[in-house]
Design a protein around this motif. Structure first.
Motif, PDB file in Angstrom:
ATOM      1  N   ALA A 129       0.836  -1.203   0.000  1.00  0.00           N
ATOM      2  CA  ALA A 129       0.000   0.000   0.000  1.00  0.00           C
ATOM      3  C   ALA A 129       0.874   1.257   0.000  1.00  0.00           C
ATOM      4  O   ALA A 129       0.607   2.215  -0.735  1.00  0.00           O
ATOM      5  CB  ALA A 129      -0.929   0.001   1.215  1.00  0.00           C
ATOM      6  N   ASP A 130       1.929   1.232   0.782  1.00  0.00           N
ATOM      7  CA  ASP A 130       2.862   2.358   0.840  1.00  0.00           C
ATOM      8  C   ASP A 130       3.517   2.580  -0.529  1.00  0.00           C
ATOM      9  O   ASP A 130       3.576   3.694  -1.036  1.00  0.00           O
ATOM     10  CB  ASP A 130       3.918   2.093   1.908  1.00  0.00           C
ATOM     11  N   ARG A 131       3.990   1.508  -1.152  1.00  0.00           N
ATOM     12  CA  ARG A 131       4.643   1.643  -2.455  1.00  0.00           C
ATOM     13  C   ARG A 131       3.654   2.129  -3.511  1.00  0.00           C
ATOM     14  O   ARG A 131       3.986   2.942  -4.362  1.00  0.00           O
ATOM     15  CB  ARG A 131       5.270   0.318  -2.877  1.00  0.00           C
ATOM     16  N   LEU A 132       2.420   1.643  -3.455  1.00  0.00           N
ATOM     17  CA  LEU A 132       1.412   2.071  -4.418  1.00  0.00           C
ATOM     18  C   LEU A 132       1.185   3.571  -4.308  1.00  0.00           C
ATOM     19  O   LEU A 132       1.128   4.277  -5.316  1.00  0.00           O
ATOM     20  CB  LEU A 132       0.114   1.302  -4.175  1.00  0.00           C
ATOM     21  N   TYR A 133       1.106   4.077  -3.096  1.00  0.00           N
ATOM     22  CA  TYR A 133       0.950   5.513  -2.916  1.00  0.00           C
ATOM     23  C   TYR A 133       2.176   6.256  -3.442  1.00  0.00           C
ATOM     24  O   TYR A 133       2.052   7.274  -4.129  1.00  0.00           O
ATOM     25  CB  TYR A 133       0.708   5.878  -1.448  1.00  0.00           C
ATOM     26  N   VAL A 134       3.352   5.755  -3.136  1.00  0.00           N
ATOM     27  CA  VAL A 134       4.591   6.409  -3.569  1.00  0.00           C
ATOM     28  C   VAL A 134       4.665   6.495  -5.089  1.00  0.00           C
ATOM     29  O   VAL A 134       5.036   7.537  -5.637  1.00  0.00           O
ATOM     30  CB  VAL A 134       5.828   5.683  -2.986  1.00  0.00           C
ATOM     31  N   LEU A 160       5.743  -9.444  -5.735  1.00  0.00           N
ATOM     32  CA  LEU A 160       5.114  -9.611  -4.428  1.00  0.00           C
ATOM     33  C   LEU A 160       3.594  -9.496  -4.543  1.00  0.00           C
ATOM     34  O   LEU A 160       2.857 -10.325  -3.997  1.00  0.00           O
ATOM     35  CB  LEU A 160       5.661  -8.568  -3.457  1.00  0.00           C
ATOM     36  N   ALA A 161       3.126  -8.473  -5.233  1.00  0.00           N
ATOM     37  CA  ALA A 161       1.678  -8.303  -5.422  1.00  0.00           C
ATOM     38  C   ALA A 161       1.086  -9.518  -6.134  1.00  0.00           C
ATOM     39  O   ALA A 161       0.015 -10.009  -5.763  1.00  0.00           O
ATOM     40  CB  ALA A 161       1.397  -7.028  -6.216  1.00  0.00           C
ATOM     41  N   ARG A 162       1.792 -10.016  -7.135  1.00  0.00           N
ATOM     42  CA  ARG A 162       1.316 -11.196  -7.877  1.00  0.00           C
ATOM     43  C   ARG A 162       1.209 -12.401  -6.953  1.00  0.00           C
ATOM     44  O   ARG A 162       0.204 -13.097  -6.921  1.00  0.00           O
ATOM     45  CB  ARG A 162       2.243 -11.509  -9.046  1.00  0.00           C
ATOM     46  N   ARG A 163       2.262 -12.650  -6.175  1.00  0.00           N
ATOM     47  CA  ARG A 163       2.286 -13.833  -5.303  1.00  0.00           C
ATOM     48  C   ARG A 163       1.269 -13.760  -4.169  1.00  0.00           C
ATOM     49  O   ARG A 163       0.805 -14.786  -3.687  1.00  0.00           O
ATOM     50  CB  ARG A 163       3.680 -14.049  -4.736  1.00  0.00           C
ATOM     51  N   ALA A 168      -5.064  -6.176  -8.871  1.00  0.00           N
ATOM     52  CA  ALA A 168      -5.241  -4.754  -9.190  1.00  0.00           C
ATOM     53  C   ALA A 168      -3.986  -3.959  -8.843  1.00  0.00           C
ATOM     54  O   ALA A 168      -3.573  -3.069  -9.596  1.00  0.00           O
ATOM     55  CB  ALA A 168      -6.452  -4.190  -8.458  1.00  0.00           C
ATOM     56  N   VAL A 169      -3.356  -4.283  -7.720  1.00  0.00           N
ATOM     57  CA  VAL A 169      -2.118  -3.610  -7.319  1.00  0.00           C
ATOM     58  C   VAL A 169      -1.015  -3.948  -8.316  1.00  0.00           C
ATOM     59  O   VAL A 169      -0.276  -3.060  -8.772  1.00  0.00           O
ATOM     60  CB  VAL A 169      -1.711  -4.021  -5.886  1.00  0.00           C
ATOM     61  N   GLU A 170      -0.909  -5.214  -8.672  1.00  0.00           N
ATOM     62  CA  GLU A 170       0.092  -5.642  -9.645  1.00  0.00           C
ATOM     63  C   GLU A 170      -0.084  -4.892 -10.964  1.00  0.00           C
ATOM     64  O   GLU A 170       0.888  -4.382 -11.538  1.00  0.00           O
ATOM     65  CB  GLU A 170      -0.020  -7.149  -9.879  1.00  0.00           C
ATOM     66  N   GLU A 171      -1.316  -4.807 -11.448  1.00  0.00           N
ATOM     67  CA  GLU A 171      -1.571  -4.128 -12.722  1.00  0.00           C
ATOM     68  C   GLU A 171      -1.249  -2.644 -12.660  1.00  0.00           C
ATOM     69  O   GLU A 171      -0.690  -2.089 -13.602  1.00  0.00           O
ATOM     70  CB  GLU A 171      -3.027  -4.353 -13.168  1.00  0.00           C
ATOM     71  N   GLU A 172      -1.608  -1.984 -11.566  1.00  0.00           N
ATOM     72  CA  GLU A 172      -1.295  -0.557 -11.450  1.00  0.00           C
ATOM     73  C   GLU A 172       0.209  -0.338 -11.432  1.00  0.00           C
ATOM     74  O   GLU A 172       0.728   0.588 -12.064  1.00  0.00           O
ATOM     75  CB  GLU A 172      -1.936   0.047 -10.204  1.00  0.00           C
ATOM     76  N   MET A 173       0.941  -1.203 -10.736  1.00  0.00           N
ATOM     77  CA  MET A 173       2.396  -1.076 -10.687  1.00  0.00           C
ATOM     78  C   MET A 173       3.021  -1.370 -12.050  1.00  0.00           C
ATOM     79  O   MET A 173       3.956  -0.692 -12.465  1.00  0.00           O
ATOM     80  CB  MET A 173       2.975  -1.995  -9.612  1.00  0.00           C
TER      81      MET A 173
END
Length: 184
Positions: A129-134, A160-163, A168-173
């Motif tokens: 969550a922190d990395r997504l915001y960053v 990490l998001a994938r595993r 959704a986090v993986e795709e945004e990254m």
């Protein structure tokens, strides 16, 4: 502040059960702590932990993790862990301490993250969550910081998001990464 309204709207409308009083107390404590601080983009510093807390709710983390999301950045500036423990309990303090330790060792391998996830998934999920915001603040970094951010995102956070099953986090990254390194 729109983030604050969004935070409490998400808490109230979520399917999860949240202790609104505890989250409100953590928010008030954080506002007092960060009152004179701003981010590089000029926004109030409190917008960073509030945004991470919103992502934590989106990822269906519990009250303890949402409170930790509001407070974890404080350790960068002052040794307040004991005060956090007294105000919000051992679980919140432990989560913040372990999150801080993970953040300090983030240059280690994905293995450390996965081992941590086995012990308490919330710690690694807060880091995501922190990395997504960053990465959403992409234009507020020096070129060197930005290159490190890109390298860590592809090497650590996307796998990490994938595993952990956060598609959704993986795709945004991935979308973020591909905007700057299109030959992935």
């Amino acid at each position: 502040m729109d983030e604050v309204r969004m935070l409490f709207h998400k808490v109230k409308s979520s399917t999860g059960v949240y202790d609104i009083d505890k989250i409100q107390s953590a928010y008030s404590f954080a506002v007092d702590f960060y009152q004179d601080m701003t981010l590089l983009n000029g926004m109030p510093y409190i917008s960073l932990p509030v945004s991470v807390a919103i992502i934590a709710i989106d990822l269906e983390l519990d009250t303890t993790a949402v409170v930790a999301a509001l407070l974890y950045e404080m350790l960068l500036y002052e040794p307040v862990l004991e005060e956090i423990r007294q105000r919000f309990g051992e679980d919140v303090a432990c989560l913040i301490r372990r999150f801080d330790k993970l953040s300090r060792t983030m240059h280690k391998t994905l293995h450390i993250y996965l081992q941590t996830a086995l012990d308490d998934r919330r710690i690694v999920t807060l880091k995501l969550a922190d990395r997504l915001y960053v990465i959403r603040l992409e234009y507020y970094f020096t070129p060197r910081q930005f290159n490190r951010l890109l390298a860590e995102t592809i090497a650590i956070y996307i796998p990490l998001a994938r595993r952990l099953g956060f598609e959704a986090v993986e795709e945004e990254m991935k979308t973020f990464y591909l905007r700057f390194v299109p030959d992935m």
